[in-house]
Write an enzyme that holds these catalytic residues in place. Structure first.
Site, PDB file in Angstrom:
ATOM      1  N   GLU A  99      16.825 -22.006  19.634  1.00 58.18           N
ATOM      2  CA  GLU A  99      17.196 -20.629  19.327  1.00 58.18           C
ATOM      3  C   GLU A  99      17.708 -19.994  20.597  1.00 58.18           C
ATOM      4  OE1 GLU A  99      13.582 -18.932  17.655  1.00 58.18           O
ATOM      5  OE2 GLU A  99      14.667 -18.654  15.777  1.00 58.18           O
ATOM      6  N   ASP A 113       4.405 -22.413  15.662  1.00 58.52           N
ATOM      7  CA  ASP A 113       5.360 -21.653  14.861  1.00 58.52           C
ATOM      8  C   ASP A 113       6.454 -22.537  14.258  1.00 58.52           C
ATOM      9  OD1 ASP A 113       6.157 -19.163  13.858  1.00 58.52           O
ATOM     10  OD2 ASP A 113       7.706 -18.949  15.390  1.00 58.52           O
ATOM     11  N   HIS A 134       8.125 -26.962  10.378  1.00 55.74           N
ATOM     12  CA  HIS A 134       9.509 -27.372  10.114  1.00 55.74           C
ATOM     13  C   HIS A 134       9.835 -28.756  10.691  1.00 55.74           C
ATOM     14  CE1 HIS A 134       9.744 -23.298   8.971  1.00 55.74           C
ATOM     15  NE2 HIS A 134       9.994 -22.778  10.148  1.00 55.74           N
ATOM     16  N   LYS A 158       4.166 -19.577   5.785  1.00 57.24           N
ATOM     17  CA  LYS A 158       3.469 -19.969   7.002  1.00 57.24           C
ATOM     18  C   LYS A 158       3.066 -18.712   7.771  1.00 57.24           C
ATOM     19  CE  LYS A 158       7.210 -19.979  10.231  1.00 57.24           C
ATOM     20  NZ  LYS A 158       8.025 -20.518  11.221  1.00 57.24           N
ATOM     21  N   ASP A 206       7.975 -23.990   3.135  1.00 53.66           N
ATOM     22  CA  ASP A 206       8.526 -24.296   4.444  1.00 53.66           C
ATOM     23  C   ASP A 206      10.023 -24.200   4.212  1.00 53.66           C
ATOM     24  OD1 ASP A 206       9.714 -25.555   6.660  1.00 53.66           O
ATOM     25  OD2 ASP A 206       7.832 -26.578   7.084  1.00 53.66           O
ATOM     26  N   HIS A 207      10.617 -23.083   4.644  1.00 51.00           N
ATOM     27  CA  HIS A 207      11.988 -22.833   4.184  1.00 51.00           C
ATOM     28  C   HIS A 207      12.963 -23.896   4.692  1.00 51.00           C
ATOM     29  CE1 HIS A 207      12.326 -20.660   8.038  1.00 51.00           C
ATOM     30  NE2 HIS A 207      13.593 -20.990   7.966  1.00 51.00           N
ATOM     31  N   ARG A 216       0.821  -1.225   0.000  1.00 56.92           N
ATOM     32  CA  ARG A 216       0.000   0.000   0.000  1.00 56.92           C
ATOM     33  C   ARG A 216       0.849   1.267   0.000  1.00 56.92           C
ATOM     34  NH1 ARG A 216      -3.040  -1.228   5.331  1.00 56.92           N
ATOM     35  NH2 ARG A 216      -0.827  -1.497   5.726  1.00 56.92           N
ATOM     36  N   LYS A 238      16.660 -26.128   2.873  1.00 57.03           N
ATOM     37  CA  LYS A 238      18.016 -26.213   3.419  1.00 57.03           C
ATOM     38  C   LYS A 238      18.718 -27.453   2.875  1.00 57.03           C
ATOM     39  CE  LYS A 238      17.140 -23.691   7.666  1.00 57.03           C
ATOM     40  NZ  LYS A 238      18.165 -22.649   7.606  1.00 57.03           N
TER      41      LYS A 238
HETATM   42  N1  LIG Z   1       9.808 -12.041   8.255  1.00 56.14           N
HETATM   43  C1  LIG Z   1      10.146 -13.303   8.253  1.00 56.14           C
HETATM   44  O1  LIG Z   1      11.311 -13.667   8.440  1.00 56.14           O
HETATM   45  C2  LIG Z   1       9.105 -14.367   8.027  1.00 56.14           C
HETATM   46  C3  LIG Z   1       9.491 -15.701   8.171  1.00 56.14           C
HETATM   47  C4  LIG Z   1       8.540 -16.711   7.930  1.00 56.14           C
HETATM   48  C5  LIG Z   1       7.264 -16.365   7.555  1.00 56.14           C
HETATM   49  N2  LIG Z   1       6.920 -15.044   7.440  1.00 56.14           N
HETATM   50  C6  LIG Z   1       5.547 -14.725   7.009  1.00 56.14           C
HETATM   51  O2  LIG Z   1       5.633 -13.899   5.879  1.00 56.14           O
HETATM   52  C7  LIG Z   1       4.573 -12.963   5.870  1.00 56.14           C
HETATM   53  C8  LIG Z   1       5.145 -11.580   5.853  1.00 56.14           C
HETATM   54  O3  LIG Z   1       5.954 -11.349   6.978  1.00 56.14           O
HETATM   55  P1  LIG Z   1       6.779 -10.002   7.217  1.00 56.14           P
HETATM   56  O4  LIG Z   1       7.602 -10.254   8.420  1.00 56.14           O
HETATM   57  O5  LIG Z   1       7.464  -9.564   5.993  1.00 56.14           O
HETATM   58  O6  LIG Z   1       5.621  -8.980   7.587  1.00 56.14           O
HETATM   59  P2  LIG Z   1       5.678  -7.378   7.602  1.00 56.14           P
HETATM   60  O7  LIG Z   1       7.049  -6.895   7.723  1.00 56.14           O
HETATM   61  O8  LIG Z   1       4.667  -6.931   8.595  1.00 56.14           O
HETATM   62  O9  LIG Z   1       5.159  -7.001   6.147  1.00 56.14           O
HETATM   63  C9  LIG Z   1       3.821  -7.045   5.776  1.00 56.14           C
HETATM   64  C10 LIG Z   1       3.687  -6.489   4.388  1.00 56.14           C
HETATM   65  O10 LIG Z   1       2.320  -6.532   4.022  1.00 56.14           O
HETATM   66  C11 LIG Z   1       1.967  -5.283   3.412  1.00 56.14           C
HETATM   67  N3  LIG Z   1       0.542  -5.067   3.587  1.00 56.14           N
HETATM   68  C12 LIG Z   1      -0.149  -4.867   4.732  1.00 56.14           C
HETATM   69  N4  LIG Z   1      -1.444  -4.678   4.471  1.00 56.14           N
HETATM   70  C13 LIG Z   1      -1.605  -4.763   3.122  1.00 56.14           C
HETATM   71  C14 LIG Z   1      -2.695  -4.659   2.236  1.00 56.14           C
HETATM   72  N5  LIG Z   1      -3.940  -4.411   2.663  1.00 56.14           N
HETATM   73  N6  LIG Z   1      -2.472  -4.802   0.938  1.00 56.14           N
HETATM   74  C15 LIG Z   1      -1.234  -5.051   0.454  1.00 56.14           C
HETATM   75  N7  LIG Z   1      -0.163  -5.151   1.247  1.00 56.14           N
HETATM   76  C16 LIG Z   1      -0.337  -5.014   2.569  1.00 56.14           C
HETATM   77  C17 LIG Z   1       2.836  -4.290   4.159  1.00 56.14           C
HETATM   78  O11 LIG Z   1       3.086  -3.128   3.407  1.00 56.14           O
HETATM   79  P3  LIG Z   1       2.207  -1.792   3.438  1.00 56.14           P
HETATM   80  O12 LIG Z   1       1.964  -1.431   4.852  1.00 56.14           O
HETATM   81  O13 LIG Z   1       3.054  -0.846   2.681  1.00 56.14           O
HETATM   82  O14 LIG Z   1       0.965  -2.151   2.718  1.00 56.14           O
HETATM   83  C18 LIG Z   1       4.143  -5.058   4.257  1.00 56.14           C
HETATM   84  O15 LIG Z   1       4.859  -4.928   3.061  1.00 56.14           O
HETATM   85  C19 LIG Z   1       3.773 -13.296   7.119  1.00 56.14           C
HETATM   86  O16 LIG Z   1       2.754 -14.192   6.759  1.00 56.14           O
HETATM   87  C20 LIG Z   1       4.775 -13.964   8.022  1.00 56.14           C
HETATM   88  O17 LIG Z   1       4.162 -14.802   8.947  1.00 56.14           O
HETATM   89  C21 LIG Z   1       7.823 -14.059   7.661  1.00 56.14           C
END
Ligand SMILES: NC(=O)c1ccc[n+]([C@@H]2O[C@H](COP(=O)([O-])OP(=O)(O)OC[C@H]3O[C@@H](n4cnc5c(N)ncnc54)[C@H](OP(=O)(O)O)[C@@H]3O)[C@@H](O)[C@H]2O)c1
Lengths: 515, 356
Positions: A235, A254, A259, A167, A196-197, A58, A201
């Site tokens: 961890e 989680d 995993h 996930k 599932d990263h 957004r 690995k």
């Molecule tokens: N981070 C990790 O290492 C990790 C690891 C495993 C799994 N995950 C999973 O990956 C997903 C993302 O994680 P994240 O850590 O990257 O989350 P994050 O940092 O909170 O990012 C969320 C993203 O979604 C966008 N967003 C929010 N509302 C939106 C909407 N209505 N329309 C379009 N975009 C929208 C946000 O951007 P705007 O606010 O600009 O819209 C932001 O780019 C989650 O499901 C999380 O569980 C993450």
């Protein structure tokens, strides 16, 4: 054979032209993992000759600003040094599209953008949609993609369109089924790639090679020779900035549900009929998950342990307890440590306990699988003062030092007969001379090629939730109810978990491996 | 030994692994390979920095016999937080190949000491046996308790606890295995007694012991020290006898497994040397005949078995120095089978002697 030229030809590692659309492009996952992984693929020359990456979120951003932000992240998170010339070439293919995942109108604009980008490239691009957003948007984004005509029938289409999701795949069995059914309204199962990263690995992929490419191990891979198995995910960090999310979820959901159960399934599968057919491996994994004996409510307190960390020291630095972390509910019962004793109830694994543990704020960061073989008879050594013979342990370290070691008993040099364990080691870095790629690199590459072998299928997810359902139910019982809720233990930060986790193994005279 | 690096490189706690790697990278020469080697984690607990210089020799000896990842932990009032420094100990296998142990020193003011076990835990080699070396008898028992759950065994020299032999009672429950270098040093005496009793019992059935006399020499002649107690503990434990009561003059009445009374007597003589056994005499009866087995410390260990005939044997002492006993344990090995039973009885004997 439909195509006479296909037989024996399996040399293509470069995927066909692809447009990757990342939803959630301003988020943490995109910056820390996805774009660095794509850059590393470009570095190794694995990217398609024609590709575009369209970041969507957004926040209003120009293409140029988006690239600038990504450059900073790649510098920080890529395992490769930044080559300016390569970055220039690579980043020219990156674009930004402002979009609200809940608005169909945004998706119509996205389609127009994709069409115009494709036109400039004189190649039909496959569309790969990566949902790096909160799971609450998975449904709306999938629906809008279909609504905007961005999903094509997998059989008929000239281009493939597929969806990658991260996930959590639901919160329990019911929500996982609900998510699967919502997604399948817009995409066929074969178009959905659930990441599932851990499956990306190298050491995890190596489980199958190790088992099935070595004549010496597979004959031993059953209850006749294996005493027990341990899978540990440890961890040293706490919940940090993910406190809010984590407190709603807990480590069982989680880490264990995805995993660790995936690793368990790979360890225990029967040989698939082929390694080239994604479903052949996944069918076998499902069979294992289905064969894991379901816990009865009364087994949960005996076969599982949950705990929360309290304040302590981690590598010499003081660490606060879970309840003191910012963003944790004052009444939180969320587990930061979980341990389970499971058993795969089939012929091969009958009677072999499989211990699984996962925890935060433990002594160090390490993920390890260890296979403990049955002890050799001691009769030959009785009275020779060699003490109890050690078990042979085959240990597969998934992180941080990817490798495999085998503990064997050996006689130290000298005039007396003594026995001491020694370890034979294989580490990736030393043996192959190159570090392993990041899991996301392999998974992104495979998804561009349409190879789903390393992605989880809907039925695997559902079986895993089904298995954990009784545990989640018992752990969520209200305090002071008619049926006693299994206790929530505590453990000092920087240790190996609560004493109850050791008790879980004592019944069968086992001990957690010292990591 | 070809190359020993005594200098310690200070490092941040979060960088211990990196610093180890860089130390080894620096060590590599053009014509020599330095292999990091370890078959266990060895935690050495020390009561303070004043003990460190003497400890270096032990680490040298141990790294030769028993390549390990060493953790040396000690309280240091001059620091507030946990401090770490690192060194490597290398021994040449050949001109071009060296085997090296890693040494990680950890110190903290007593108030911050609670952080040290967590650093050890974070850097222990995965899946390796872990041992604690109680080099220094003055180590605070609280520190030992904090670290003991990490280890499979504790190495100590009960001789150094002679003034506080009771400490063993606190240590035994903390671990599955105790390796006591005093026990290792008594190996020759145990072996000779076994052979002597074999001789008088040959063909006559199980002999009954009537009296046991244990002579020792050391700084205190008044009370037996760790060696005499341990040896007595072993003999009494093997006989299945129980401590009955204490008489005068270091004399104890035991109840034998058959209900007979056995007399145990300690005879001490003063010397400026550290404690050692000087004589052991057992009187026995087998098939109605009386025998004695007597072992005397001279240049050699002299054993005389008298009954119908007299039989004499000699045997050289092994290196009785601390380093010698440590080497013997690691290079040759020693049976620990009866140690814990021996200590339990030794503690009872000591208690009985003191209560008198
Ligand atoms: N981070 C990790 O290492 C990790 C690891 C495993 C799994 N995950 C999973 O990956 C997903 C993302 O994680 P994240 O850590 O990257 O989350 P994050 O940092 O909170 O990012 C969320 C993203 O979604 C966008 N967003 C929010 N509302 C939106 C909407 N209505 N329309 C379009 N975009 C929208 C946000 O951007 P705007 O606010 O600009 O819209 C932001 O780019 C989650 O499901 C999380 O569980 C993450």
């Amino acid at each position: 054979m439909e195509n006479p030229f296909a037989e024996g030809e399996n040399r293509i590692i470069r995927p066909p032209g692809t447009a990757i659309v990342i939803f959630g492009a301003t988020g943490d996952l995109t910056h820390r993992k996805l774009i660095p992984a794509l850059y590393n693929l470009a570095y190794d020359d694995y990217m398609p000759s024609n590709f575009v990456v369209v970041g969507a979120a957004r926040t209003p951003l120009s293409d140029e600003d988006f690239r600038k932000n990504l450059f900073e992240s790649v510098k920080k998170h890529s395992r490769r040094t930044i080559n300016d010339e390569l970055w220039q070439r690579f980043s020219q293919n990156i674009y930004y599209q402002q979009l609200d995942g809940t608005s169909l109108e945004s998706f119509v604009k996205l389609r127009e953008r994709l069409q115009s980008l494709e036109k400039k490239r004189a190649e039909t691009l496959n569309y790969l949609y990566y949902l790096a957003t909160s799971p609450s948007f998975f449904g709306p984004i999938a629906t809008n993609l279909r609504g905007a005509g961005l999903v094509e029938d997998p059989k008929a289409a000239a281009r493939s369109t597929s969806l990658i999701i991260e996930k959590p795949f639901g919160h329990d069995l019911a929500s996982a089924r609900e998510l699967n059914s919502v997604l399948r309204k817009s995409f066929a199962e074969e178009q959905i790639f659930r990441i599932d990263h851990y499956l990306g690995k190298e050491t995890v992929q190596n489980i199958l090679v190790f088992r099935f490419a070595n004549g010496i191990f597979e004959p031993l891979w059953n209850h006749n020779f294996i005493d027990h198995i341990q899978i540990s995910f440890c961890e040293d960090i706490g919940v940090g900035s993910r406190a809010g999310y984590f407190d709603q979820s807990g480590i069982l959901r989680d880490i264990v549900q995805n995993h660790l159960l995936q690793i368990l399934a790979l360890l225990c599968i029967e040989p698939p009929y082929s390694l080239s057919d994604a479903d052949a491996i996944r069918d076998e994994k499902v069979k294992v998950l289905r064969a894991i004996r379901r816990l009865k409510p009364e087994d949960v307190a005996r076969q599982t342990v949950r705990a929360q960390y309290t304040k302590g020291f981690v590598n010499g630095e003081s660490a606060i307890g879970y309840m003191e972390e910012k963003g944790i509910a004052a009444t939180s019962q969320t587990e930061t440590f979980a341990a389970l004793r499971l058993e795969v109830d089939n012929w091969r694994w009958s009677g072999v306990p499989i211990y699984v543990r996962a925890g935060k704020r433990l002594a160090k960061r390490i993920t390890e699988i260890s296979i403990a073989f049955k002890r050799a008879p001691e009769s030959l050594f009785r009275g020779r003062q060699v003490g109890e013979l050690d078990q042979n342990i085959l240990a597969i370290q998934v992180q941080p030092n990817e490798g495999i070691s085998l503990k064997i008993c050996s006689k130290p040099p000298g005039p007396r007969l003594r026995v001491r364990p020694v370890v034979m080691d294989f580490t990736y870095g030393h043996s192959f001379g190159v570090p392993s790629p990041d899991a996301y690199e392999r998974l992104l590459l495979d998804s561009m090629k349409g190879d789903a072998s390393l992605f989880t299928r809907d039925d695997e997810i559902e079986e895993a939730w089904d298995l954990l359902a009784p545990v989640l139910e018992q752990w969520a019982l209200p305090a002071g109810g008619k049926v006693a809720r299994p206790p929530l233990h505590t453990y000092e930060a920087g240790t190996w978990g609560p004493a109850a986790a050791a008790t879980l193994l004592k019944e069968q005279k086992h001990r957690w491996r010292r990591l | 030994m070809v190359d020993t690096q005594y200098s310690y490189t200070p490092t941040a706690l979060g960088k211990i692994s990196d610093t180890l790697t860089s130390i080894f990278a620096e060590l590599q020469g053009e014509d020599a390979v330095y292999n990091r080697s370890a078959n266990c984690n060895l935690i050495i607990l020390v009561s303070g920095p004043q003990r460190l210089p003497a400890l270096e020799q032990l680490i040298d000896a141990l790294s030769l016999a028993h390549p390990s990842r060493f953790f040396v932990a000690f309280p240091d009032p001059s620091t507030s937080t946990v401090q770490a420094s690192i060194s490597a100990r290398c021994h040449g296998l050949s001109k071009t190949e060296h085997v090296c142990s890693e040494v990680i020193r950890l110190s903290a003011a007593p108030a911050a000491f609670a952080g040290i076990p967590s650093v050890i835990r974070a850097h222990m080699l995965t899946g390796m046996p872990t041992e604690i070396f109680l080099y220094d008898p003055d180590v605070d028992i609280a520190l030992i308790r904090a670290v003991a759950p990490l280890a499979d065994s504790i190495f100590l020299d009960s001789q150094s606890f002679s003034t506080n032999f009771q400490k063993l009672a606190e240590l035994l429950p903390l671990t599955r295995t105790v390796v006591d270098f005093s026990w290792v040093g008594l190996g020759v005496w145990r072996e000779e007694l076994k052979l002597g009793v074999n001789r008088c019992a040959a063909g006559l059935g199980r002999p009954q012991v009537r009296s046991i006399e244990i002579g020792f020499e050391g700084p205190s002649a008044a009370q037996p020290g760790a060696l005499a107690l341990l040896f007595a503990g072993w003999v009494v434990n093997r006989l299945g006898a129980a401590v009955l009561e204490c008489g005068i003059d270091n004399c104890i009445r035991l109840c034998g497994a058959d209900g007979s009374v056995i007399e145990l007597k300690f005879v001490g003589s003063r010397s400026d040397q550290t404690e050692r056994l000087s004589r052991v005499r057992l009187t026995l009866e087998a098939a109605g005949k009386e025998f004695t087995v007597e072992m005397l410390r001279a240049k050699l260990l002299e054993t005389t078995v008298s009954g119908k005939d007299v039989h004499r044997a000699t045997r050289p002492f092994e290196d009785e120095s601390f380093e010698g006993r440590v080497r013997r344990h690691f290079f040759i090995g020693e049976s620990l089978a009866n140690y814990s039973g021996a200590v339990r009885v030794a503690l009872k004997i000591r208690e009985s002697l003191q209560s008198h």
